[in-house]
Design a protein around this motif. Structure first.
Motif, PDB file in Angstrom:
ATOM      1  N   PHE A   1      -3.326 -13.830  -0.396  1.00  0.00           N
ATOM      2  CA  PHE A   1      -4.401 -14.165   0.539  1.00  0.00           C
ATOM      3  C   PHE A   1      -5.301 -15.252  -0.046  1.00  0.00           C
ATOM      4  CE2 PHE A   1      -8.696 -13.459   2.262  1.00  0.00           C
ATOM      5  CZ  PHE A   1      -8.434 -13.544   3.622  1.00  0.00           C
ATOM      6  N   GLU A   2      -5.638 -15.131  -1.345  1.00  0.00           N
ATOM      7  CA  GLU A   2      -6.492 -16.130  -1.988  1.00  0.00           C
ATOM      8  C   GLU A   2      -5.800 -17.483  -2.044  1.00  0.00           C
ATOM      9  OE1 GLU A   2      -9.619 -16.118  -2.898  1.00  0.00           O
ATOM     10  OE2 GLU A   2      -9.827 -14.087  -2.117  1.00  0.00           O
ATOM     11  N   ASN A   3      -4.489 -17.497  -2.221  1.00  0.00           N
ATOM     12  CA  ASN A   3      -3.759 -18.761  -2.200  1.00  0.00           C
ATOM     13  C   ASN A   3      -3.879 -19.440  -0.841  1.00  0.00           C
ATOM     14  OD1 ASN A   3      -2.886 -18.532  -4.851  1.00  0.00           O
ATOM     15  ND2 ASN A   3      -0.960 -17.526  -4.305  1.00  0.00           N
ATOM     16  N   TYR A   4      -3.764 -18.641   0.214  1.00  0.00           N
ATOM     17  CA  TYR A   4      -3.959 -19.193   1.566  1.00  0.00           C
ATOM     18  C   TYR A   4      -5.376 -19.746   1.709  1.00  0.00           C
ATOM     19  CZ  TYR A   4       0.381 -17.371   3.657  1.00  0.00           C
ATOM     20  OH  TYR A   4       1.699 -17.136   3.991  1.00  0.00           O
ATOM     21  N   ARG A   5      -6.352 -19.006   1.201  1.00  0.00           N
ATOM     22  CA  ARG A   5      -7.743 -19.441   1.310  1.00  0.00           C
ATOM     23  C   ARG A   5      -7.986 -20.756   0.575  1.00  0.00           C
ATOM     24  NH1 ARG A   5     -12.262 -15.412  -0.298  1.00  0.00           N
ATOM     25  NH2 ARG A   5     -13.493 -16.936   0.819  1.00  0.00           N
TER      26      ARG A   5
ATOM     27  N   LEU B   1       0.825  -1.206   0.000  1.00  0.00           N
ATOM     28  CA  LEU B   1       0.000   0.000   0.000  1.00  0.00           C
ATOM     29  C   LEU B   1       0.861   1.259   0.000  1.00  0.00           C
ATOM     30  CD1 LEU B   1      -2.847  -0.941   2.526  1.00  0.00           C
ATOM     31  CD2 LEU B   1      -2.884  -1.040   0.038  1.00  0.00           C
ATOM     32  N   GLN B   2       2.007   1.184   0.639  1.00  0.00           N
ATOM     33  CA  GLN B   2       2.897   2.346   0.677  1.00  0.00           C
ATOM     34  C   GLN B   2       3.385   2.715  -0.724  1.00  0.00           C
ATOM     35  OE1 GLN B   2       6.789   1.964   0.660  1.00  0.00           O
ATOM     36  NE2 GLN B   2       6.672   4.152   0.251  1.00  0.00           N
ATOM     37  N   LYS B   3       3.521   1.707  -1.577  1.00  0.00           N
ATOM     38  CA  LYS B   3       4.008   1.944  -2.937  1.00  0.00           C
ATOM     39  C   LYS B   3       2.871   2.285  -3.901  1.00  0.00           C
ATOM     40  CE  LYS B   3       7.781  -1.322  -2.165  1.00  0.00           C
ATOM     41  NZ  LYS B   3       8.338  -2.647  -2.538  1.00  0.00           N
ATOM     42  N   GLN B   4       1.632   2.060  -3.481  1.00  0.00           N
ATOM     43  CA  GLN B   4       0.483   2.319  -4.339  1.00  0.00           C
ATOM     44  C   GLN B   4       0.053   3.781  -4.216  1.00  0.00           C
ATOM     45  OE1 GLN B   4      -1.151   0.344  -6.506  1.00  0.00           O
ATOM     46  NE2 GLN B   4      -2.628   1.927  -6.973  1.00  0.00           N
TER      47      GLN B   4
ATOM     48  N   ARG C   1      -7.334   3.021   2.135  1.00  0.00           N
ATOM     49  CA  ARG C   1      -5.931   2.641   2.024  1.00  0.00           C
ATOM     50  C   ARG C   1      -5.110   3.360   3.091  1.00  0.00           C
ATOM     51  NH1 ARG C   1      -5.653   2.788  -3.188  1.00  0.00           N
ATOM     52  NH2 ARG C   1      -5.053   4.966  -3.421  1.00  0.00           N
ATOM     53  N   GLY C   2      -5.349   4.650   3.245  1.00  0.00           N
ATOM     54  CA  GLY C   2      -4.640   5.411   4.267  1.00  0.00           C
ATOM     55  C   GLY C   2      -5.003   4.982   5.668  1.00  0.00           C
ATOM     56  N   ALA C   3      -6.279   4.612   5.881  1.00  0.00           N
ATOM     57  CA  ALA C   3      -6.727   4.187   7.209  1.00  0.00           C
ATOM     58  C   ALA C   3      -6.048   2.886   7.628  1.00  0.00           C
ATOM     59  CB  ALA C   3      -8.244   4.024   7.206  1.00  0.00           C
ATOM     60  N   PHE C   4      -6.007   1.917   6.705  1.00  0.00           N
ATOM     61  CA  PHE C   4      -5.361   0.644   7.053  1.00  0.00           C
ATOM     62  C   PHE C   4      -3.862   0.837   7.236  1.00  0.00           C
ATOM     63  CE2 PHE C   4      -3.235  -3.344   6.156  1.00  0.00           C
ATOM     64  CZ  PHE C   4      -3.926  -4.215   6.994  1.00  0.00           C
ATOM     65  N   LEU C   5      -3.261   1.625   6.361  1.00  0.00           N
ATOM     66  CA  LEU C   5      -1.829   1.880   6.464  1.00  0.00           C
ATOM     67  C   LEU C   5      -1.486   2.524   7.803  1.00  0.00           C
ATOM     68  CD1 LEU C   5       0.806   1.657   4.817  1.00  0.00           C
ATOM     69  CD2 LEU C   5       0.317   3.911   3.891  1.00  0.00           C
ATOM     70  N   SER C   6      -2.338   3.433   8.263  1.00  0.00           N
ATOM     71  CA  SER C   6      -2.068   4.189   9.490  1.00  0.00           C
ATOM     72  C   SER C   6      -2.405   3.420  10.752  1.00  0.00           C
ATOM     73  CB  SER C   6      -2.873   5.498   9.482  1.00  0.00           C
ATOM     74  OG  SER C   6      -2.549   6.281   8.363  1.00  0.00           O
ATOM     75  N   SER C   7      -3.535   2.686  10.722  1.00  0.00           N
ATOM     76  CA  SER C   7      -4.028   2.125  11.979  1.00  0.00           C
ATOM     77  C   SER C   7      -4.601   0.723  11.849  1.00  0.00           C
ATOM     78  CB  SER C   7      -5.101   3.065  12.550  1.00  0.00           C
ATOM     79  OG  SER C   7      -5.401   2.751  13.867  1.00  0.00           O
ATOM     80  N   GLY C   8      -4.296   0.052  10.743  1.00  0.00           N
ATOM     81  CA  GLY C   8      -4.862  -1.271  10.507  1.00  0.00           C
ATOM     82  C   GLY C   8      -3.874  -2.391  10.737  1.00  0.00           C
ATOM     83  N   SER C   9      -4.404  -3.594  10.795  1.00  0.00           N
ATOM     84  CA  SER C   9      -3.579  -4.797  10.900  1.00  0.00           C
ATOM     85  C   SER C   9      -4.432  -5.993  10.518  1.00  0.00           C
ATOM     86  CB  SER C   9      -3.028  -4.975  12.324  1.00  0.00           C
ATOM     87  OG  SER C   9      -4.087  -5.196  13.241  1.00  0.00           O
ATOM     88  N   MET C  10      -3.769  -7.082  10.173  1.00  0.00           N
ATOM     89  CA  MET C  10      -4.501  -8.320   9.908  1.00  0.00           C
ATOM     90  C   MET C  10      -3.646  -9.508  10.307  1.00  0.00           C
ATOM     91  SD  MET C  10      -4.450  -8.635   5.729  1.00  0.00           S
ATOM     92  CE  MET C  10      -5.329 -10.193   5.790  1.00  0.00           C
TER      93      MET C  10
ATOM     94  N   LEU D   1      -9.056  -6.033   0.469  1.00  0.00           N
ATOM     95  CA  LEU D   1      -7.754  -5.930  -0.194  1.00  0.00           C
ATOM     96  C   LEU D   1      -7.915  -5.490  -1.645  1.00  0.00           C
ATOM     97  CD1 LEU D   1      -5.990  -9.137   1.210  1.00  0.00           C
ATOM     98  CD2 LEU D   1      -5.591  -6.763   1.882  1.00  0.00           C
ATOM     99  N   ASN D   2      -8.989  -5.924  -2.271  1.00  0.00           N
ATOM    100  CA  ASN D   2      -9.258  -5.495  -3.644  1.00  0.00           C
ATOM    101  C   ASN D   2      -9.639  -4.020  -3.694  1.00  0.00           C
ATOM    102  OD1 ASN D   2      -9.708  -5.990  -6.507  1.00  0.00           O
ATOM    103  ND2 ASN D   2     -11.886  -5.771  -6.039  1.00  0.00           N
ATOM    104  N   ILE D   3     -10.414  -3.578  -2.718  1.00  0.00           N
ATOM    105  CA  ILE D   3     -10.851  -2.180  -2.671  1.00  0.00           C
ATOM    106  C   ILE D   3      -9.660  -1.233  -2.527  1.00  0.00           C
ATOM    107  CG2 ILE D   3     -12.100  -0.483  -1.259  1.00  0.00           C
ATOM    108  CD1 ILE D   3     -14.098  -2.780  -0.624  1.00  0.00           C
ATOM    109  N   VAL D   4      -8.727  -1.581  -1.629  1.00  0.00           N
ATOM    110  CA  VAL D   4      -7.580  -0.703  -1.395  1.00  0.00           C
ATOM    111  C   VAL D   4      -6.467  -0.930  -2.424  1.00  0.00           C
ATOM    112  CG1 VAL D   4      -8.080  -0.503   1.068  1.00  0.00           C
ATOM    113  CG2 VAL D   4      -6.504  -2.284   0.279  1.00  0.00           C
ATOM    114  N   GLU D   5      -6.734  -1.820  -3.367  1.00  0.00           N
ATOM    115  CA  GLU D   5      -5.828  -2.070  -4.496  1.00  0.00           C
ATOM    116  C   GLU D   5      -4.503  -2.708  -4.070  1.00  0.00           C
ATOM    117  OE1 GLU D   5      -6.842   1.159  -7.798  1.00  0.00           O
ATOM    118  OE2 GLU D   5      -6.384   2.106  -5.865  1.00  0.00           O
ATOM    119  N   ALA D   6      -4.584  -3.584  -3.076  1.00  0.00           N
ATOM    120  CA  ALA D   6      -3.413  -4.383  -2.680  1.00  0.00           C
ATOM    121  C   ALA D   6      -3.505  -5.706  -3.436  1.00  0.00           C
ATOM    122  CB  ALA D   6      -3.399  -4.604  -1.168  1.00  0.00           C
TER     123      ALA D   6
END
Length: 339
Positions: free
Chosen positions: A232-236, A11-14, A155-164, A220-225
């Protein structure tokens, strides 16, 4: 690096191509990580004051370097502001003396009044009269009226304060907010993309979270990651295949158990009839069925039917075995034999 860290690196590079999307993402970062100082008084997330006083400094601070690098890029691309990134040590993690590590924080400081005004007015944290808004209040709806800007904001919200969490272990994505208004705004934006998220209070924070794999994939699709989305889909896929195999094994194991229990019960009934009733008193069809079952105690019903003369289907075999079971129950009842 954790999976969450990999997502943030992507996301930082997007960087959005449109300026209005860049401003929306910058507003999101300021919303979660920014603060300003005006007239020797610092305004933070716990205050709801407004001031028209001179703004001395705009500060963006985060423990994740990716947040500050993204903010640096957005300031440069959107406002042609070149500034420096400062690194500080703000504390220690772990017990003192035991695996204790320094916690690093990174920040950007803007002290030029012209630059501060330019940034705050563009992100709607300052109006045309110079009145300052609380940065922890909901971001102006004007900045996120378009879906592309909403993507940038998330994208900015997850980058700043998100985690998974690691998707190989569990599905969990969250964005930690300082107040309910922040959380509800994120929840509303997600709902506009048909993604459901819940809000829970954790100590003094409000946390927007989702535990559904499909919802996290959509996020993840919405924030364009997109790279992280593929991982993630491979894990699923692997997880779903493993769960599917486990379900089938459990089902087959249960069926085998039922078959073994049923055949054991049938053999007990037939032996009882042989001893207490006599095969010679059975109709020819039931006598043949009883002898075949004792000869092939582990055979499934369909196979038993092929040994009969003439052969019968699975339902026919089941019918005869049920008749033998009912007759055995009658013998037990008449002779006072416990089941």
């Amino acid at each position: 690096m954790s999976f969450s860290g990999e997502v943030k690196e992507e996301l930082q590079k997007q960087v959005a191509a449109a300026r209005h999307c860049q401003i929306a993402e910058l507003a999101s970062i300021l919303h979660f990580c920014g603060s300003y100082r005006a007239a020797d008084e610092t305004y933070n997330q716990d205050e709801e004051k407004k001031s028209s006083a001179f703004c001395e400094m705009l500060l963006i601070q985060a423990e994740n370097e990716a947040v500050i690098r993204k903010c640096f890029t957005l300031l440069q691309k959107t406002f042609n502001i070149n500034t420096s990134v400062n690194e500080k040590r703000v504390g220690k993690s772990g017990r003192p003396g035991v695996n204790s590590a320094r916690i690093r924080a990174y920040d950007i400081e803007l002290t030029d009044p012209v630059q501060i005004k330019q940034v705050l007015q563009a992100t709607k944290f300052m109006d045309n009269e110079g009145m300052l808004r609380d940065m922890r209040a909901p971001v102006s709806a004007i900045l996120i009226k378009n879906s592309c800007c909403q993507r940038a904001f998330l994208r900015g919200a997850f980058l700043s304060s998100g985690s998974m969490s690691d998707p190989g272990k569990s599905y969990h994505l969250e964005i930690v907010c300082t107040n309910l208004f922040q959380a509800e705004q994120i929840q509303t934006i997600l709902l506009s993309f048909e993604v459901e998220a819940r809000i829970v209070q954790r100590k003094k924070y409000q946390v927007v979270y989702m535990k559904d794999g499909t919802g996290i994939s959509d996020f993840l699709n919405i924030v364009e990651a997109h790279k992280s989305l593929m991982n993630f889909e491979n894990y699923r896929i692997v997880k779903e295949m493993r769960n599917s195999v486990n379900r089938r094994v459990n089902c087959e194991t249960a069926n085998i158990g039922k078959t073994v229990n049923a055949s054991t019960r049938q053999a007990e009934d037939i032996l009882l009839l042989q001893e207490k009733y006599g095969f010679e008193n059975l109709p020819d069809s039931l006598k043949e069925m009883a002898e075949i079952r004792l000869t092939y105690p582990d055979a499934p019903l369909r196979e038993l039917g092929e040994y009969l003369d003439p052969p019968v289907g699975k339902s026919g075999v089941n019918h005869r075995l049920r008749k033998l079971s009912e007759l055995a129950d009658n013998v037990r009842s008449q002779q006072g034999i416990n089941s």
